[in-house]
Scaffold this active site. Structure first.
Site, PDB file in Angstrom:
ATOM      1  N   ARG A 256       0.835  -1.202   0.000  1.00  0.00           N
ATOM      2  CA  ARG A 256       0.000   0.000   0.000  1.00  0.00           C
ATOM      3  C   ARG A 256       0.863   1.242   0.000  1.00  0.00           C
ATOM      4  O   ARG A 256       1.843   1.322   0.746  1.00  0.00           O
ATOM      5  CB  ARG A 256      -0.923  -0.012   1.221  1.00  0.00           C
ATOM      6  CG  ARG A 256      -1.839  -1.229   1.183  1.00  0.00           C
ATOM      7  CD  ARG A 256      -2.875  -1.233   2.269  1.00  0.00           C
ATOM      8  NE  ARG A 256      -3.653  -2.462   2.172  1.00  0.00           N
ATOM      9  CZ  ARG A 256      -4.636  -2.808   3.004  1.00  0.00           C
ATOM     10  NH1 ARG A 256      -4.963  -1.992   3.993  1.00  0.00           N
ATOM     11  NH2 ARG A 256      -5.282  -3.923   2.836  1.00  0.00           N
ATOM     12  N   ARG A 271       1.493   1.163  10.395  1.00  0.00           N
ATOM     13  CA  ARG A 271       1.083   1.545   9.047  1.00  0.00           C
ATOM     14  C   ARG A 271       2.310   1.492   8.132  1.00  0.00           C
ATOM     15  O   ARG A 271       3.188   2.339   8.213  1.00  0.00           O
ATOM     16  CB  ARG A 271       0.493   2.966   9.069  1.00  0.00           C
ATOM     17  CG  ARG A 271      -0.151   3.403   7.774  1.00  0.00           C
ATOM     18  CD  ARG A 271      -0.712   4.806   7.918  1.00  0.00           C
ATOM     19  NE  ARG A 271      -1.791   4.886   8.894  1.00  0.00           N
ATOM     20  CZ  ARG A 271      -3.070   4.672   8.608  1.00  0.00           C
ATOM     21  NH1 ARG A 271      -3.434   4.400   7.367  1.00  0.00           N
ATOM     22  NH2 ARG A 271      -3.973   4.773   9.551  1.00  0.00           N
ATOM     23  N   GLU A 343      -7.633  -0.993  14.719  1.00  0.00           N
ATOM     24  CA  GLU A 343      -8.164  -2.009  13.806  1.00  0.00           C
ATOM     25  C   GLU A 343      -7.140  -3.104  13.515  1.00  0.00           C
ATOM     26  O   GLU A 343      -6.007  -2.832  13.132  1.00  0.00           O
ATOM     27  CB  GLU A 343      -8.564  -1.331  12.485  1.00  0.00           C
ATOM     28  CG  GLU A 343      -9.038  -2.318  11.441  1.00  0.00           C
ATOM     29  CD  GLU A 343      -9.257  -1.676  10.081  1.00  0.00           C
ATOM     30  OE1 GLU A 343      -9.538  -0.462  10.019  1.00  0.00           O
ATOM     31  OE2 GLU A 343      -9.138  -2.391   9.074  1.00  0.00           O
ATOM     32  N   SER A 346     -10.964  -6.761   9.572  1.00  0.00           N
ATOM     33  CA  SER A 346     -12.075  -6.074   8.936  1.00  0.00           C
ATOM     34  C   SER A 346     -12.772  -7.081   8.048  1.00  0.00           C
ATOM     35  O   SER A 346     -12.126  -7.740   7.235  1.00  0.00           O
ATOM     36  CB  SER A 346     -11.533  -4.916   8.097  1.00  0.00           C
ATOM     37  OG  SER A 346     -12.599  -4.207   7.524  1.00  0.00           O
ATOM     38  N   ARG A 383       0.253  -6.376  11.460  1.00  0.00           N
ATOM     39  CA  ARG A 383      -0.109  -5.406  12.493  1.00  0.00           C
ATOM     40  C   ARG A 383      -0.463  -6.078  13.831  1.00  0.00           C
ATOM     41  O   ARG A 383      -0.335  -5.465  14.889  1.00  0.00           O
ATOM     42  CB  ARG A 383      -1.273  -4.545  12.009  1.00  0.00           C
ATOM     43  CG  ARG A 383      -1.565  -3.373  12.943  1.00  0.00           C
ATOM     44  CD  ARG A 383      -2.811  -2.615  12.563  1.00  0.00           C
ATOM     45  NE  ARG A 383      -2.564  -1.573  11.584  1.00  0.00           N
ATOM     46  CZ  ARG A 383      -3.507  -0.723  11.166  1.00  0.00           C
ATOM     47  NH1 ARG A 383      -4.741  -0.822  11.632  1.00  0.00           N
ATOM     48  NH2 ARG A 383      -3.214   0.200  10.272  1.00  0.00           N
TER      49      ARG A 383
END
Length: 420
Positions: A256, A271, A343, A346, A383
RNA sequence: GGAGGCUUCGCCUAGUCUGGUCUAUGGCGCCGCACUGCUAAUGCGGUUGGGGUUUUAAAGCCCCUCCCGGGUUCGAAUCCCGGAGCCUCCGCCA
């Protein structure tokens, strides 16, 4: 893409969905209009084309003057047909653009509003009492598990090395996720992480997310941000047997760009540009989708239980769903150094939205092809290490290993920081 | 990187040279019916997908679909151009 039939029959539902998302109702009217315009154009073309075919069919047997007259008329008609065909093409393009402007219709019960309007469904486990907790990077560096300095030296910011116990811990966690999925009946998959534009677009990641995606210009390929992409495109254009949901667990690296997130979560591995993930992906009949969604959520929670971290489950608000999802549940794990939940999983129910664009179908009881539903959910990602390290830290900087992960780190119960 | 071949309605396949009667052939599979006391066999019929129109719905009618996109032509599975995928051989690298 939303169902145009539903739109025509019940535009008010779609408008209500747009309102809950805080998005434009005008887009709905634009789509209705584009749909009607296309049908008009198609009707005109087909009438002309039918006449042309009928005329052409008479030419081979016609003789003399009759033949000449037919040829003359047919020639005229050919021009009109061509024109009408071009009009259809233009109308279809307009429709396509209008369709991209309307996100999936939300599931009834989805909380309206934006990012902060989520509803907490439940909180599981208690945050541990830790006096002045170390953050995951400090712990990870102490264990010689995470090296962001060399990651930055070699690849730039938001890159990192997992070394030694860090590498083992991640491999163990992902392996645990795959085993978990296997027991639940998933087919494990290691998919390609470079995909063609149509695969990326079909899954909806070239819309609002386009700037998030790495593109390899020389080869016109994209690096996937999640294995959802290759798993969804896996059955594109196919008609599946879906008496039971078809479930895949994809293990892949994810990439990403994190454009527009400058200054956010710059420390550690919360991140990053590249991480690994085990992703669940289900194909099922639309009427089974909501139940399947809850099953995916349950499997996520079972995984979180295995790594023994406190978490809460939120029902994500309409405005924060993304274009493909009709409903989304996130699990957020407790991060002691930040004193809040972040988070870690998801799961989205994309209903038929994604499958419609990818042409993924199944046969209903009458043997008619129908659009399938697709769902996805996270089973483990890099994460998670943040939450695992921080919640299980000890005052001396060592880290207790959750029982389920111990076999993957040589049976150690505690990871000790390196000296010096 | 170079040369050649292939791609047809689930699968296999005929048709492409020589454009119209292709409304795409046949086989396998699948579905229905008939027959036989069961099974098997046999016979008959059906079986790509998408869209438009009409309708409570269905049927019907029409259009598109022979890998994809253009072109030629009154008319394209068929001729021409471009592209994709697969295969074979050669070269290069290991």
């Amino acid at each position: 893409m939303i169902d145009l039939r539903l739109l025509r029959e019940d535009p008010e539902t779609v408008r209500a969905s747009q309102r809950a998302r805080g998005e434009s109702e005008a887009a709905v009217d634009g789509l209705l209009h584009a749909d009607a315009a296309r049908r008009t154009a198609v009707g005109r073309f087909e009438a002309l084309r039918a006449e042309q075919k009928q005329l052409s069919g008479r030419i081979p047997t016609a003789r003399g003057d009759e033949r000449a007259a037919l040829l003359a008329r047919a020639k005229e008609l050919a021009a009109s047909v061509k024109e009408a065909e071009a009009a259809v093409g233009a109308a279809e393009e307009t429709l396509r653009a209008a369709q991209l402007a309307v996100p999936n219709v939300i599931e009834p019960g989805t909380p309206p509003g934006g990012e902060d309007d989520y509803v907490v469904l439940r909180t599981v486990g208690d945050p541990p009492e830790i006096e002045s907790p170390r953050d995951h990077l400090e712990l990870g560096e102490g264990l010689r598990a995470i090296d962001v300095e060399r990651g930055a030296k070699v690849s730039g910011s938001r890159f990192y090395y997992l070394t030694g116990i860090g590498a083992l811990l991640q491999l163990g966690m992902l392996q645990l996720a795959i085993q978990h999925a296997l027991e639940a009946g998933f087919t494990p998959v290691i998919p390609p992480v470079l995909v063609k534009p149509e695969s990326m677009e079909g899954t909806g990641f070239l819309g609002a997310h386009a700037s998030e995606v790495y593109r390899l210009e020389a080869d016109d390929l994209y690096l996937v941000g999640t294995s959802e992409v290759p798993l969804a495109a896996y059955h594109s254009g196919e008609i599946l047997q879906l008496d039971e949901p078809r479930r895949y667990a994809g293990w892949s690296s994810c990439f990403r760009r994190e454009a527009g997130s400058y200054g956010k979560d710059v420390r550690g591995i919360i991140r990053v540009h590249q991480f690994d993930k085990v992703e669940m992906f289900s194909y099922c009949r639309p009427e089974d989708a909501a139940a399947e969604h809850l099953r995916l959520l349950a499997w996520e929670e079972e995984m979180l239980a295995k790594v023994e971290v406190p978490y809460r489950v939120i029902d994500v608000a309409a405005g924060d769903l993304g274009s493909s999802a009709a409903r989304k549940y996130d699990c957020e794990a407790w991060v002691p150094s930040q004193g809040r939940y972040r988070e870690v999983t998801s799961t989205s129910n994309c209903t038929t939205f994604q499958a419609r664009r990818l042409q993924i179908r199944y046969r209903d009881a009458d043997g008619k092809p129908q659009i399938a539903a697709t769902l996805n959910g996270t089973l483990a990602t890099t994460r998670w290490l943040v939450s695992i390290l921080e919640n299980h830290q000890q005052p001396d900087g060592s880290v207790r290993v959750p029982k389920a992960l111990q076999p993957y780190v040589g049976g150690q119960e505690f990871l000790e920081p390196a000296r010096g």
